[in-house]
Write a protein that holds these residues in place. Structure first.
Motif, short mmCIF file in Angstrom:
data_model
loop_
_atom_site.label_atom_id
_atom_site.label_comp_id
_atom_site.label_asym_id
_atom_site.label_seq_id
_atom_site.Cartn_x
_atom_site.Cartn_y
_atom_site.Cartn_z
N ALA A 74 0.83 -1.22 0.00
CA ALA A 74 0.00 0.00 0.00
C ALA A 74 0.86 1.26 0.00
O ALA A 74 0.35 2.36 -0.28
N GLY A 75 2.12 1.12 0.32
CA GLY A 75 3.00 2.28 0.42
C GLY A 75 3.56 2.40 1.83
O GLY A 75 3.02 1.80 2.77
N LEU A 76 4.65 3.18 1.99
CA LEU A 76 5.25 3.37 3.31
C LEU A 76 4.25 4.11 4.20
O LEU A 76 3.66 5.11 3.75
N PRO A 77 4.03 3.63 5.43
CA PRO A 77 3.05 4.30 6.30
C PRO A 77 3.29 5.81 6.40
O PRO A 77 2.34 6.59 6.38
N ALA A 78 4.57 6.22 6.51
CA ALA A 78 4.85 7.66 6.66
C ALA A 78 4.40 8.44 5.43
O ALA A 78 3.87 9.56 5.54
N LEU A 79 4.57 7.85 4.26
CA LEU A 79 4.16 8.56 3.04
C LEU A 79 2.64 8.58 2.92
O LEU A 79 2.05 9.59 2.55
N ARG A 80 2.01 7.47 3.26
CA ARG A 80 0.53 7.44 3.19
C ARG A 80 -0.05 8.48 4.15
O ARG A 80 -1.01 9.19 3.82
N THR A 81 0.58 8.62 5.32
CA THR A 81 0.11 9.62 6.28
C THR A 81 0.32 11.03 5.72
O THR A 81 -0.57 11.88 5.79
N ALA A 82 1.49 11.26 5.13
CA ALA A 82 1.78 12.61 4.58
C ALA A 82 0.84 12.93 3.43
O ALA A 82 0.36 14.06 3.29
N LEU A 83 0.56 11.94 2.59
CA LEU A 83 -0.35 12.17 1.45
C LEU A 83 -1.78 12.44 1.96
O LEU A 83 -2.48 13.31 1.43
N ALA A 84 -2.18 11.69 2.98
CA ALA A 84 -3.54 11.89 3.54
C ALA A 84 -3.65 13.28 4.15
O ALA A 84 -4.66 13.97 3.97
N ARG A 85 -2.58 13.72 4.80
CA ARG A 85 -2.59 15.04 5.43
C ARG A 85 -2.69 16.13 4.35
O ARG A 85 -3.44 17.08 4.46
N ARG A 86 -1.93 15.94 3.28
CA ARG A 86 -1.92 16.93 2.19
C ARG A 86 -3.30 17.01 1.54
O ARG A 86 -3.82 18.09 1.27
N LEU A 87 -3.89 15.85 1.31
CA LEU A 87 -5.21 15.79 0.68
C LEU A 87 -6.26 16.45 1.57
O LEU A 87 -7.09 17.24 1.11
N SER A 88 -6.18 16.16 2.85
CA SER A 88 -7.16 16.73 3.79
C SER A 88 -6.98 18.24 3.88
O SER A 88 -7.96 18.99 3.98
N ALA A 89 -5.71 18.69 3.82
CA ALA A 89 -5.43 20.12 3.97
C ALA A 89 -5.93 20.93 2.78
O ALA A 89 -6.14 22.14 2.88
N ARG A 90 -6.11 20.27 1.65
CA ARG A 90 -6.59 20.98 0.47
C ARG A 90 -8.04 21.43 0.62
O ARG A 90 -8.59 22.13 -0.20
N GLY A 91 -8.67 20.96 1.68
CA GLY A 91 -10.05 21.37 1.91
C GLY A 91 -10.99 20.26 1.56
O GLY A 91 -10.67 19.34 0.81
N GLY A 92 -12.17 20.33 2.14
CA GLY A 92 -13.13 19.29 1.85
C GLY A 92 -13.03 18.17 2.86
O GLY A 92 -12.99 18.42 4.05
N ALA A 93 -12.93 16.97 2.36
CA ALA A 93 -13.00 15.81 3.24
C ALA A 93 -11.67 15.52 3.93
O ALA A 93 -10.61 15.83 3.38
N GLY A 94 -11.74 14.92 5.10
CA GLY A 94 -10.54 14.47 5.79
C GLY A 94 -10.22 13.03 5.37
O GLY A 94 -11.12 12.23 5.17
N TYR A 95 -8.93 12.74 5.19
CA TYR A 95 -8.51 11.40 4.79
C TYR A 95 -7.52 10.85 5.80
O TYR A 95 -6.71 11.60 6.36
N SER A 96 -7.54 9.53 6.00
CA SER A 96 -6.56 8.88 6.87
C SER A 96 -5.63 8.04 5.98
O SER A 96 -5.96 7.77 4.81
N ALA A 97 -4.52 7.61 6.57
CA ALA A 97 -3.55 6.81 5.81
C ALA A 97 -4.19 5.54 5.24
O ALA A 97 -3.82 5.08 4.16
N ASP A 98 -5.19 4.99 5.94
CA ASP A 98 -5.83 3.76 5.47
C ASP A 98 -6.61 3.96 4.17
O ASP A 98 -7.00 2.99 3.52
N GLU A 99 -6.87 5.21 3.85
CA GLU A 99 -7.63 5.50 2.62
C GLU A 99 -6.72 5.92 1.47
O GLU A 99 -7.19 6.37 0.44
N LEU A 100 -5.42 5.79 1.67
CA LEU A 100 -4.44 6.22 0.67
C LEU A 100 -3.59 5.05 0.21
O LEU A 100 -3.11 4.28 1.05
N LEU A 101 -3.39 4.93 -1.10
CA LEU A 101 -2.48 3.92 -1.65
C LEU A 101 -1.45 4.65 -2.50
O LEU A 101 -1.80 5.55 -3.27
N VAL A 102 -0.20 4.24 -2.36
CA VAL A 102 0.85 4.84 -3.19
C VAL A 102 0.92 4.07 -4.50
O VAL A 102 0.92 2.83 -4.50
N THR A 103 0.93 4.79 -5.60
CA THR A 103 0.92 4.14 -6.92
C THR A 103 2.07 4.66 -7.78
O THR A 103 2.58 5.76 -7.54
#
Ligand code: GLU
Length: 401
Positions: A74-103
């Motif tokens: 699924a990707g390195l936990p630290a990266l999934r967390t960072a990506l989830a944080r970035r996505l959530s910060a863009r506004g709108g919905a909040g995301y957790s690392a469990d909802e992110l996959l590195v591709t």
């Protein structure tokens, strides 16, 4: 004996598939340049931004530390967390690392999401013109792409009329490749309403989200109430950080859907190389001012190029609110105009019809090249169109002056 003739049959899904117009043009440019020919590359969305030294150093470090083996699929936990944080910060919905996959790039995120949703014969609605690979990814999954023309704004009535009992997904891309348009909240809300009415998935490709010129100009689909539970988000670091060759993207989805897509990843690529993921973590830690600088550079190029193209006879060119693409109307046969620019001026662009029938009569120019290449291309175009219009005047008036 001809090996190609004697080989066993290949699957129709690849035989009937057109190659990627963007990728094939890049190959053509590479080959021409390798052979010593000069080509001005305004075809591919491949930013000429050098990858930041801190990103490169992070990859080096990871390699030296031994991050050379498989990592979590699924990707390195630290990266999934960072990506989830970035996505959530863009506004709108909040995301957790469990909802992110590195591709490996945004393209694989699109493909993997479709693999998880589209069954043979299922229909996927997309807009026309659109990025060249949506249709192909639907076909590779055995699905049927259904185009809804949308050169300007999206007509929700046409989208609703395109829905059938076989429709499973609507592909939504904002900012739009190839036009540079940004979808409004009303357009997105209308699409969400249709998806809710027919219980469809939405695939939201937002790889150009950081390249919107007006502050707060971008509306994330997932910011609409109720959107998150039926939305896959494809994103990428490629365009934002000049990392196209690193192949680093991500897919965000409701947790159960992410778990399903994870199986596609496990059985295909296994994982994105961990040292590439370490580099991505370094990219996400860079100050926002770096992204702002990139954005400003593309905005300047857009202003210069749109004005220069719009001044050419027979061409009209709007300055789009986002991306590094221009989609000028050239009238006539766009394939012939693109071929003429390549043959006579050594300027490589893509015909608008490569992005769908509704793109005919347009060209897509990518301003991801260097300022020097862009200036030279615009100068050549100016000279060419001036000379041509002078010739025409001479023909009309019989003048030889
Ligand atoms: N997305 C970029 C483009 O449209 C890169 C090539 C590709 O992935 O199609 O030019």
């Amino acid at each position: 004996m001809n090996d190609a003739i004697s080989s066993p049959r290949l699957a129709a899904r690849v035989c009937g598939l057109a190659g990627s117009a963007t990728v094939e043009m890049s190959e053509r440019i590479r080959q021409a340049q390798a052979a010593g020919a000069e080509v001005l590359p305004l075809a591919s969305g491949d930013p000429n931004l050098p990858t930041h030294p801190e990103i490169i150093a992070a990859a080096h470090r990871a390699l030296q530390e031994g991050q050379t083996r498989y990592g979590p699929a699924a990707g390195l936990p630290a990266l999934r967390t960072a990506l989830a944080r970035r996505l959530s910060a863009r506004g709108g919905a909040g995301y957790s690392a469990d909802e992110l996959l590195v591709t490996p790039g945004g393209k694989f995120a699109v493909f993997a999401a479709m693999m998880a949703v589209v069954e043979p014969g299922d229909e996927v609605i997309h807009f026309d013109p659109c990025w060249v690979s949506y249709r192909a990814c639907v076909r590779l999954c055995g699905g049927v792409p259904v185009a809804v023309p949308a050169l300007g704004t999206i007509d929700a009535g046409r989208v609703a009329a395109a829905v059938t009992p076989r429709t499973r997904m609507i592909v939504v891309n904002s900012p739009v490749n190839p036009t540079g348009a940004v979808l409004s909240r009303d357009e997105l809300a209308a699409l969400l309403a249709i998806a809710e009415r027919h219980d469809l998935w939405l695939l939201f490709d937002q790889v150009y989200a950081e390249l919107v010129f007006a502050p707060d100009g971008f509306v994330p689909l997932q910011s609409l109430p109720g959107a998150k539970r039926r939305t896959f988000i494809a994103d990428s670091l490629s365009k934002t950080y000049g990392m196209t060759g690193w192949r680093l993207g991500c897919l965000a989805a409701p947790e159960a859907a992410a778990k399903a897509v994870l199986k596609v990843i496990q059985h295909s690529i296994y994982c994105v190389p961990p040292f590439i993921q370490a580099a991505a973590l370094a990219a996400l830690a860079l100050p926002e001012s770096i992204v702002e600088r990139h954005r400003e550079r593309f905005r300047r190029r857009r202003d210069v190029a749109a004005a220069a193209l719009g001044a050419l006879p027979g061409i009209s060119c709007a300055a789009p609110p986002a991306t590094f693409y221009l989609f000028p109307k050239v009238g006539g046969d766009d394939k012939a105009v693109a071929a003429e620019w390549l043959e006579k001026l050594a300027i490589a662009v893509l015909p608008g019809s490569a992005f769908g029938a509704a793109g005919a009569g347009h060209l897509r120019l990518s301003l991801a090249c260097s300022d020097e290449v862009l200036d030279e291309a615009l100068a050549r175009l100016r000279r060419h169109y001036l000379a041509n219009s002078r010739d025409k005047d001479e023909i009309k008036t019989g003048s030889t002056a």
